[in-house]
Write an enzyme that holds these catalytic residues in place. Sequence first.
Site, PDB file in Angstrom:
ATOM      1  N   THR A  10      19.566 -13.871 -22.472  1.00  0.00           N
ATOM      2  CA  THR A  10      20.678 -14.326 -23.316  1.00  0.00           C
ATOM      3  C   THR A  10      20.359 -14.154 -24.799  1.00  0.00           C
ATOM      4  OG1 THR A  10      21.155 -15.971 -21.627  1.00  0.00           O
ATOM      5  CG2 THR A  10      22.219 -16.277 -23.753  1.00  0.00           C
ATOM      6  N   LYS A  38      11.475  -7.359 -17.442  1.00  0.00           N
ATOM      7  CA  LYS A  38      10.567  -7.599 -16.318  1.00  0.00           C
ATOM      8  C   LYS A  38      10.744  -6.548 -15.229  1.00  0.00           C
ATOM      9  CE  LYS A  38       9.532 -12.380 -15.553  1.00  0.00           C
ATOM     10  NZ  LYS A  38      10.056 -13.590 -14.953  1.00  0.00           N
ATOM     11  N   LYS A  93      10.388 -22.733 -27.846  1.00  0.00           N
ATOM     12  CA  LYS A  93       9.863 -24.029 -28.308  1.00  0.00           C
ATOM     13  C   LYS A  93       8.645 -24.489 -27.523  1.00  0.00           C
ATOM     14  CE  LYS A  93      13.935 -25.478 -26.022  1.00  0.00           C
ATOM     15  NZ  LYS A  93      14.544 -24.166 -26.209  1.00  0.00           N
ATOM     16  N   GLU A 117      12.425 -20.404 -36.529  1.00  0.00           N
ATOM     17  CA  GLU A 117      13.661 -21.149 -36.815  1.00  0.00           C
ATOM     18  C   GLU A 117      14.454 -21.450 -35.548  1.00  0.00           C
ATOM     19  OE1 GLU A 117      15.806 -23.297 -38.258  1.00  0.00           O
ATOM     20  OE2 GLU A 117      15.470 -22.235 -40.149  1.00  0.00           O
ATOM     21  N   GLY A 122      18.663 -24.323 -32.422  1.00  0.00           N
ATOM     22  CA  GLY A 122      19.364 -23.051 -32.291  1.00  0.00           C
ATOM     23  C   GLY A 122      19.789 -22.441 -33.612  1.00  0.00           C
ATOM     24  N   ASP A 189      12.473 -31.189 -23.527  1.00  0.00           N
ATOM     25  CA  ASP A 189      12.912 -30.174 -24.478  1.00  0.00           C
ATOM     26  C   ASP A 189      12.983 -30.760 -25.896  1.00  0.00           C
ATOM     27  OD1 ASP A 189      14.670 -27.558 -25.048  1.00  0.00           O
ATOM     28  OD2 ASP A 189      15.731 -29.272 -25.889  1.00  0.00           O
ATOM     29  N   LYS A 193      10.830 -30.109 -29.619  1.00  0.00           N
ATOM     30  CA  LYS A 193      11.455 -29.841 -30.920  1.00  0.00           C
ATOM     31  C   LYS A 193      11.022 -30.884 -31.946  1.00  0.00           C
ATOM     32  CE  LYS A 193      15.428 -27.629 -28.689  1.00  0.00           C
ATOM     33  NZ  LYS A 193      16.737 -27.938 -28.050  1.00  0.00           N
ATOM     34  N   GLY A 290      22.845 -21.058 -27.397  1.00  0.00           N
ATOM     35  CA  GLY A 290      23.854 -20.021 -27.220  1.00  0.00           C
ATOM     36  C   GLY A 290      23.354 -18.679 -27.708  1.00  0.00           C
TER      37      GLY A 290
END
Lengths: 390, 390
Positions: A10, A38, A93, A117, A122, A189, A193, A290
Site C-alpha cells: 500500500t 517478495k 514504526k 516522518e 502518517g 502500535d 509511536k 493510508g
Amino acid sequence: MKIGLLGFGTVGSGVYEIVKSTSTCFFDDIEVKKILVKDEKDKVMDIITTDAEEILNDKEIDLVVEVIGGIHPAYEYIMKALKNKKSVVTANKAVVAAYLKEFTKTAYENGISFEYEASVCGGIPWIKSLEKVKRIDEVTEVYGIFNGTSNFILDNMTKEGYEFQEILKKAQEKGYAESDPSADIDGIDIMRKLLITSSLAFECEVPEKEIDVFGIRNIQKTDIEYFKNINCTVKLIAAGKKYEDKYCAVVEPVIFKNERIEAAVPQNFNIGTIYGKTIGELKFYGQGAGKLPTGNAIVQDIIDIIEVNGKLKERKFENKLTKDSSLISGKYYVRVKNEEFEKENSDIIEKKLENSGNLIYITKKIDCQTMRKTAEKYIKEGIFYARFED
Amino acid sequence: MKIGLLGFGTVGSGVYEIVKSTSTCFFDDIEVKKILVKDEKDKVMDIITTDAEEILNDKEIDLVVEVIGGIHPAYEYIMKALKNKKSVVTANKAVVAAYLKEFTKTAYENGISFEYEASVCGGIPWIKSLEKVKRIDEVTEVYGIFNGTSNFILDNMTKEGYEFQEILKKAQEKGYAESDPSADIDGIDIMRKLLITSSLAFECEVPEKEIDVFGIRNIQKTDIEYFKNINCTVKLIAAGKKYEDKYCAVVEPVIFKNERIEAAVPQNFNIGTIYGKTIGELKFYGQGAGKLPTGNAIVQDIIDIIEVNGKLKERKFENKLTKDSSLISGKYYVRVKNEEFEKENSDIIEKKLENSGNLIYITKKIDCQTMRKTAEKYIKEGIFYARFED
C-alpha cells in the site's frame, strides 16, 4: 536522485504514484530506479526485483525507502543501506522504535540521512514539526491520538452505538483493522509511536518496558454510555511528559469533555499536541494512515534530504531521565466484574457508582502506573479503565 | 548573523527575549545588533536607536525584523532593507497583504529572503506548512479561524452567555481587543490573513476588493442562543477555494455542528485547514497572537534563513484566476429588523422562523457574494448572517 523502494504494498505503491504523477519542481530530480517485491509473480515492471542486494549494492542509488514493515529483515536492509552510504526513509514504526538510536548514529557517521516522518501519524508533519519546535523551545509535553483504527472504533461506538466486537468487525471489513487486531486495540502500535515521539521530544532513550500500556480491547457499550451521559468522549491517548530529569510515557484511554478538540477527532484521523515554553500549545491534525497520505510523508522526507543537500542534523538521545509516573496522574473510571476489586483496592477508590449490574468505581487521583498495576490481575476478566483529563 | 529590529513593542521585545534566553545550537549565530524605537525616552540600552537609517544602512546587519506595524513607513523600511541586500522577516500583515508580490520579487532579485510566518496565525507554523504541502500537492482549499479576538468574543458569548458589547469590553480590558476594535470585529484583520494565505496557496494575486467580508459586529445573544439550540457554534471564518481557473475567497461567520473541530476552538486560539490532493485534510492549531508565540514565529523564520544559507525559494503569483463566488455557497441564517427584507428577497428565502420579536430567515443555497450584496443595505440597521457549513 535515484531511489530504491524496498516493498511495494500500500505505502510503497503510494510513494511510486506520487513520484510518477507529481510535476512540481522538487520532482525534477527524483527517479525510482528499482523496487523490491517478495514474489516473482509481482515482477510486473522491468524495475522490479526480488533481490534486495540489487538495490542495497547499487552504486547509483542514493536513497532507499523501506516500507516492508516488521523488524526483520527491515533492520538488516536499513543497516546495510546506511553503511553503503545511502540515505534511508522509512514508515516502519516497529523497526524505528526498536533501533532509533542505532540508525540515527549509523546515518550520521556515514554522512547521510535517516528520516521517519511517516512512522508516526502518517501524513501529519509530526516529526519535523516537533524538531522545528525544538530549534527554539524545550518540549515538556506531547500527547495525542496516534492510532486511527482505535479512534475509528471509539468514534463509531460513541456516535452509532455499536458494541466493540461489531465495530471491530466492520473496521476489519473496511481494511482499517488487521485480521489480528491486537497491535491496534491493545495499544502496541501507539506505544511504538509514543516511544519514537518521546525519544525525540525529550532527547532520551525510552525503553519499551517503561511505557505503561492499556488498550481498548475491554471497552463496552456501557462504558461509552456512561461517558456520553456526563458529556464526555473517550479516546486512546499516547502521552509523554518531562519535568527536570524525570519523564513519564503512557498509553491509556482518556476521558475528554465534549468541548475539547480531542473529543471531536472523527473516524480514523489522528491529532498530536506539543507544548513548548515560548510557542505554547500546538496541535497537528490529519490522516494517520493510508496509501497517499503516508506516501506523501515519505516523499516529503525525500525532498527534505534533497534540500538539505548533505548538511546533516545530529539528533541526540543523551538526556539521562528517570521514569516518574506521578507526572501523569488523575482520577480514573474503572469497571470490573469481580467484587474482590473493591476489597483489595479500597485505598484508591473514591466512590462507587450504580450501573445496572456493573461494578463501576471512580478512583482518587492516582498515577498512571499505579492504575495499570492495579488492573493487571483483572485484565483477562474484562476490566476497563480510563483516566479523566484534568 | 547580525540582526536589526525595527520596533520594540510586544512582538519586538518577544523576539529579543527569545534570542537572548535560548541556548539551542541555532542561536550561536544570532546577535541583535540594533533596535529601532520611536521615542528618545525608550533608548534604555546602548543598542537602541531612534534612527532607522542606522539599521538600514549598517553593512554588518544581514537581516532586518520589521515589527512596527501599519503600512508606512513599514513599506519604505522593508524596501530599503531588501535593496540593501538584507533579508527581511515581518509580522506585519497589513503591509504584507498590500505588497506581497513586490516584496517577494525584490527579495529574489537581490538574492536574499523575505519571510512572514508571523503575519498569519501568530505562532502556528502556517505559512511554512502551506509551502511544504505545495512541494507535492496542488492546494484546492484553505480555511480557518485566523483572528483570536473575534474567537474570544464568540467563544465567551457561547459559553458564558455574554452580550456582544459586554464581552467586547472585557476583551479590551484584557488587551485582546484594541480600543478601536473594527479591524478585528469587522473582519479586516482576518481578510488580510486570507489574502496572504490565498495568494500563496493558489499562486495568484488576490485583490482585496475581490474578498467579500462580513464580520461579527452585529451578532447578538439571540443569534448565539438559536445556534446553541440546534447544537451548533458560530465562528468567524476565512475561506478560500480554487477549482480549475476559478477561485473564491470570503470572510464570514460560519455555523458548525458542535461535533466539528472548529466548534471546539476555545478563547483566542486559531486553527487553519489545508486540503491537498494526496495529503488530504491537515489542520494546524495554536496561539494566533501574543508576545512569545509571535516572537517564536519570527525567530523560526530567522533560523530558516540561516539554514537555507542563500539557497532561495522563488515564490510566484502568476496563476490567472477569476473570481467565482459559487465555489463557496450554502444556506444562510439571517436576522433582520426591517420587514422590507422579506419582500425584497423572497427569491432566496427558504423559510421564516419565529423568534420572540426578531425576523429570522433561512435562505436557500446561495453563493457568498449574493448573501453579502443582499445584506449591504441592512448593515447599519444591524443585520446579522452566517453560513451553515455544508
